[in-house]
Structures are given as structure tokens and as C-alpha cells.
Design a protein around this motif. Structure first.
Motif: not given
Length: 180
Positions: A51-61, A63-67, A81-89, A109-111
Motif C-alpha cells: 500500500g502507498f499514498q499520494i498526498r497533495y494540497v488542493h490548489s483552490i481550498h 487542503t490535503d487530498v489523500f489518494e 480511495s480518495m479522501q478530502y475535506e472540501n468539495l471543489a473543482i 469526504y471519501t470516494l
């Protein structure tokens, strides 16, 4: 008599060593430059944990996004899965395809993907100061500090020979920060 045995034995050892040096044997995560005639390849050795993860900061909000991903036995990449705190573009607000589920719990939010498997994907290392990190075995590697900004890299899991490892850059040797 001894020379008749020693010379072929030495040749056998040299030939076997030479062959083993070029046969792909070591599993690794690889980042290979795209759109260039002489691509550079960087790698992180793959250990027993798949298992591994990619973390990036969403350019609008900002906030961290975890894949979250997992490596399959045939070196493919399974999206978990994909996890994030704000819905955005660029961030889904619902499950849109069969085999996906979407939830919201404790402000996250978790997809989730049931069975989405890919061979590779391309990462663009943008010039924006937002973070982009690869997380594996409790280590976090800042890809914007280790790879060249403005370039695209094909990410895949493959077996490398010792020659390829010597020729490529080992990103694991440049650990940035410990994973939170």
C-alpha cells in the motif's frame, strides 16, 4: 589440469554475474520523465508492504487530498480511495461510476473504488507551491523537491535490474519528512 577447470569456472562466474546485473529482479515504484529524448528515471524500492499514498494540497481550498493505492501481484496499481475535506473543482461530489461509493463522515469526504486497476498514470510536477508527496512505509517524499518542476513523469510499478537502479535516481535515499 587445474587451469582447464579454473578458467571455465572464472568465465562462468563472470558471465553469470554479468547476466544477473542486467536481469530485472527488484520491484520498485518508478517515475520516468515524459516528452524527452533521454528520460531520467527515479525509483523507490518496493518492500513487502503493497500500500502507498499520494498526498497533495488542493490548489483552490489549500487542503490535503489523500489518494490511497495498492500494488497488485502483477505490478498494476489498484485505486482504493480518495479522501478530502472540501468539495471543489476536480474533486468528485458523488459516486459516478459503477463500483464506486461516496461517503461523508467526521468532516471528510471519501470516494471508494471496488475494483479499479490501472497500469500507470502520469504525474505533472507543477510550478505552484502546493505540496505533492509520495507516502510509503511511514516516510513522506516531497516530489516537488525531488523531481523537476514543469515536467511530467510516468508512474508505474515494475522490476528493475541492478544496472537500471545504478543509472536511475533513488528517491528513497532523500527522505523529506516523516509521515504524519
Amino acid at each position: 589440469m587445474k587451469r582447464k577447470v579454473v578458467v571455465p569456472l572464472i568465465l562462468l562466474v563472470v558471465f553469470t554475474s554479468f547476466i544477473l546485473f542486467f536481469i530485472p529482479m527488484k520491484e520498485a515504484f518508478t517515475f520516468t520523465e515524459q516528452r524527452t529524448e533521454d528520460p531520467e528515471m527515479y525509483y523507490i524500492p518496493l518492500k513487502s508492504d503493497r500500500g502507498f499514498q499520494i498526498r497533495y494540497v488542493h490548489s483552490i481550498h489549500l487542503t490535503d487530498v489523500f489518494e490511497n493505492y495498492e500494488v497488485t501481484v502483477d505490478h498494476k496499481i489498484k485505486l482504493l480511495s480518495m479522501q478530502y475535506e472540501n468539495l471543489a473543482i476536480g474533486l468528485p461530489g458523488s459516486a459516478e461510476e459503477e463500483g464506486e461509493s461516496f461517503s461523508f463522515k467526521d468532516g471528510v469526504y471519501t470516494l471508494t473504488y471496488d475494483d479499479k486497476v490501472i497500469d500507470s498514470f502520469v504525474l505533472f510536477i507543477g510550478d505552484v507551491d502546493a505540496e505533492l508527496a509520495f507516502r510509503y512505509l511511514g516516510n513522506e517524499i516531497n516530489l516537488k523537491q525531488q523531481l523537476e518542476r514543469g515536467k511530467s513523469y510516468a508512474f508505474r510499478v515494475t522490476k528493475l535490474s541492478y544496472y537500471q537502479m545504478l543509472k536511475g535516481g533513488n528517491l528513497n535515499g532523500n527522505k523529506e519528512t516523516a509521515a504524519r
